[in-house]
Design a protein around this motif. Structure first.
Motif, PDB file in Angstrom:
ATOM      1  N   VAL A   1      42.600  36.962  38.470  1.00 42.73           N
ATOM      2  CA  VAL A   1      41.747  36.204  37.550  1.00 42.73           C
ATOM      3  C   VAL A   1      41.959  36.710  36.124  1.00 42.73           C
ATOM      4  N   SER A   2      41.353  36.030  35.187  1.00 41.50           N
ATOM      5  CA  SER A   2      41.506  36.399  33.783  1.00 41.50           C
ATOM      6  C   SER A   2      40.683  37.646  33.452  1.00 41.50           C
ATOM      7  N   PRO A   3      41.068  38.380  32.408  1.00 46.06           N
ATOM      8  CA  PRO A   3      40.236  39.504  31.954  1.00 46.06           C
ATOM      9  C   PRO A   3      38.828  39.057  31.578  1.00 46.06           C
ATOM     10  N   GLU A   4      38.706  37.821  31.079  1.00 49.91           N
ATOM     11  CA  GLU A   4      37.383  37.308  30.717  1.00 49.91           C
ATOM     12  C   GLU A   4      36.497  37.184  31.953  1.00 49.91           C
ATOM     13  N   HIS A   5      37.093  36.809  33.075  1.00 52.57           N
ATOM     14  CA  HIS A   5      36.340  36.706  34.333  1.00 52.57           C
ATOM     15  C   HIS A   5      35.792  38.085  34.728  1.00 52.57           C
ATOM     16  N   ILE A   6      36.606  39.106  34.585  1.00 54.43           N
ATOM     17  CA  ILE A   6      36.165  40.469  34.923  1.00 54.43           C
ATOM     18  C   ILE A   6      35.086  40.934  33.959  1.00 54.43           C
ATOM     19  N   ARG A   7      35.277  40.684  32.674  1.00 57.73           N
ATOM     20  CA  ARG A   7      34.313  41.145  31.666  1.00 57.73           C
ATOM     21  C   ARG A   7      32.986  40.393  31.743  1.00 57.73           C
ATOM     22  N   ALA A   8      33.002  39.220  32.347  1.00 55.19           N
ATOM     23  CA  ALA A   8      31.761  38.449  32.459  1.00 55.19           C
ATOM     24  C   ALA A   8      30.750  39.135  33.363  1.00 55.19           C
ATOM     25  N   ASP A   9      31.217  39.978  34.277  1.00 55.62           N
ATOM     26  CA  ASP A   9      30.308  40.700  35.179  1.00 55.62           C
ATOM     27  C   ASP A   9      30.886  42.091  35.421  1.00 55.62           C
ATOM     28  N   PRO A  10      30.879  42.946  34.416  1.00 56.68           N
ATOM     29  CA  PRO A  10      31.567  44.234  34.521  1.00 56.68           C
ATOM     30  C   PRO A  10      30.988  45.171  35.573  1.00 56.68           C
ATOM     31  N   LEU A  11      29.717  44.993  35.930  1.00 53.13           N
ATOM     32  CA  LEU A  11      29.123  45.877  36.938  1.00 53.13           C
ATOM     33  C   LEU A  11      29.727  45.671  38.319  1.00 53.13           C
ATOM     34  N   ARG A  12      30.405  44.538  38.526  1.00 50.91           N
ATOM     35  CA  ARG A  12      31.055  44.291  39.810  1.00 50.91           C
ATOM     36  C   ARG A  12      32.411  44.976  39.914  1.00 50.91           C
ATOM     37  N   THR A  13      32.902  45.504  38.816  1.00 51.19           N
ATOM     38  CA  THR A  13      34.221  46.146  38.836  1.00 51.19           C
ATOM     39  C   THR A  13      34.136  47.444  39.631  1.00 51.19           C
ATOM     40  N   SER A  14      34.851  47.477  40.739  1.00 50.05           N
ATOM     41  CA  SER A  14      34.796  48.628  41.643  1.00 50.05           C
ATOM     42  C   SER A  14      35.903  49.632  41.380  1.00 50.05           C
ATOM     43  N   ILE A  15      37.050  49.152  40.917  1.00 51.15           N
ATOM     44  CA  ILE A  15      38.186  50.026  40.627  1.00 51.15           C
ATOM     45  C   ILE A  15      38.729  49.665  39.246  1.00 51.15           C
ATOM     46  N   PRO A  16      38.534  50.517  38.269  1.00 49.52           N
ATOM     47  CA  PRO A  16      39.014  50.227  36.909  1.00 49.52           C
ATOM     48  C   PRO A  16      40.432  50.746  36.696  1.00 49.52           C
ATOM     49  N   GLY A  17      41.391  49.862  36.729  1.00 50.63           N
ATOM     50  CA  GLY A  17      42.758  50.276  36.426  1.00 50.63           C
ATOM     51  C   GLY A  17      43.531  50.813  37.607  1.00 50.63           C
ATOM     52  N   ALA A  18      43.738  49.987  38.627  1.00 53.11           N
ATOM     53  CA  ALA A  18      44.580  50.382  39.759  1.00 53.11           C
ATOM     54  C   ALA A  18      46.025  50.555  39.287  1.00 53.11           C
ATOM     55  N   THR A  19      46.785  51.347  40.032  1.00 52.18           N
ATOM     56  CA  THR A  19      48.187  51.569  39.682  1.00 52.18           C
ATOM     57  C   THR A  19      48.970  50.263  39.699  1.00 52.18           C
ATOM     58  N   GLY A  20      48.685  49.426  40.709  1.00 55.69           N
ATOM     59  CA  GLY A  20      49.377  48.155  40.826  1.00 55.69           C
ATOM     60  C   GLY A  20      48.540  47.144  41.585  1.00 55.69           C
ATOM     61  N   ILE A  21      48.751  45.871  41.288  1.00 60.23           N
ATOM     62  CA  ILE A  21      48.037  44.770  41.941  1.00 60.23           C
ATOM     63  C   ILE A  21      49.059  43.863  42.613  1.00 60.23           C
ATOM     64  N   VAL A  22      48.803  43.541  43.872  1.00 58.54           N
ATOM     65  CA  VAL A  22      49.696  42.679  44.643  1.00 58.54           C
ATOM     66  C   VAL A  22      48.986  41.365  44.928  1.00 58.54           C
TER      67      VAL A  22
END
Length: 299
Positions: A205-226
């Motif tokens: 999803v877009s960074p805006e989607h993540i920033r819209a509900d930042p408390l739901r972010t469980s892992i900030p900055g994984a090494t890689g996304i598949v």
């Protein structure tokens, strides 16, 4: 000077290439939900050997599959099974009974204490649970000691250090900021204890989607996304699909045949059809079939 953010999107093959024989690899999820199966199958396809596998606090048949395929020879988890499908993983049971794998015996409290020690970069975590039981006898690495402050008897749980951690989650942006649906506690604990973490997701999803509900972010900055839609199949992904009971039972039938008879024929046929045969995750899903996948689309 402005820092440049770069995409952390990688293919499954590139993520799995960070694993070398003999490493400690953590596999996230919870029993029949949220396992990074596209990455698990890639490890098997790559022919990895002698891995020390750290399963979830309630590891599912993803760990059993790694044992069945000869990838894992050491296991650190309180449980390997599938609850309603199987009380205990058949490949785990056979290999443990035959002495083919080394099992680090511990309960769930010890498991999280060991992960916490690794995350804090200390050699062990003191814990009271298990004092007076046979855990330190069954597993000599759980050592009883006297607390120098209170003189009470405690157990020193050694740090569970992880080289590479594989997880599956709902969404992430391209920069590795991951959000789970449902339970995340075990995945977050593994991430904190790992040197590298790769997360397969149902959707980028877009960074805006993540920033819209930042408390739901469980892992900030994984090494890689598949990118891996249906990446947890045959297990469920909260909010996307339920377990594929038919497929899980197909694996269990093959693994149980090996357990009961010692004959690997059916198990090897399963591995050839669904793990070693498909060129990639997309071809695996083709073998499962669109109608079957669509039938799982409920929550």
């Amino acid at each position: 000077m402005t820092a440049t953010r770069t995409s952390r999107i990688v293919e499954a093959e590139a993520a799995a290439a960070h694993v070398e024989d003999g490493m400690t690899v953590a596999i996230g999820g919870f029993i029949n939900s949220g396992h990074p199966m596209a990455l698990v199958r890639q490890l098997i396809k790559d022919g990895r050997r002698n891995l020390r596998v750290v399963g979830a606090a309630s590891a599912g048949l993803e760990t059993d599959l790694l044992i069945a395929a000869g990838v894992a020879d050491r296991v650190v988890t309180p449980y390997v099974g599938a609850e309603g499908f199987a009380g205990i993983g058949p490949a785990f049971r056979k290999s443990a009974q035959d002495g083919a794998i080394d099992v680090f015996e511990l309960d769930e409290a010890h498991f999280y204490a060991g992960l916490r020690a690794s995350a804090q970069r200390v050699p062990f975590n003191p814990w009271r649970a298990g004092v007076g039981t046979d855990f330190p006898k069954v597993n000599p690495q759980l050592k009883e000691f006297r607390d120098p402050v209170s003189d009470k008897l405690l157990i020193a749980v050694p740090a569970i250090d992880i080289d590479v951690c594989f997880l599956h989650a709902a969404v992430s942006d391209v920069y590795g900021n991951v959000q789970h649906n449902g339970t995340r506690y075990g995945d977050v604990a593994m991430y904190a204890a790992a040197e590298k973490t790769f997360v397969s997701v149902e959707k980028v999803v877009s960074p805006e989607h993540i920033r819209a509900d930042p408390l739901r972010t469980s892992i900030p900055g994984a090494t890689g996304i598949v990118r891996a839609q249906f990446g947890a199949h045959p297990y469920s992904a909260d909010g996307y699909y339920i377990p594929d009971a038919e497929h899980i039972n197909e694996y269990l039938a093959a693994a149980n045949d090996w357990l009961k008879t010692g004959d690997r024929t059916q198990l090897d046929l399963y591995l050839d059809e669904f793990v070693l045969g498909p060129r990639d995750h997309a071809e695996y899903l083709e073998r499962i079939g669109i109608r079957k996948l669509l039938s799982l689309d409920e929550f």
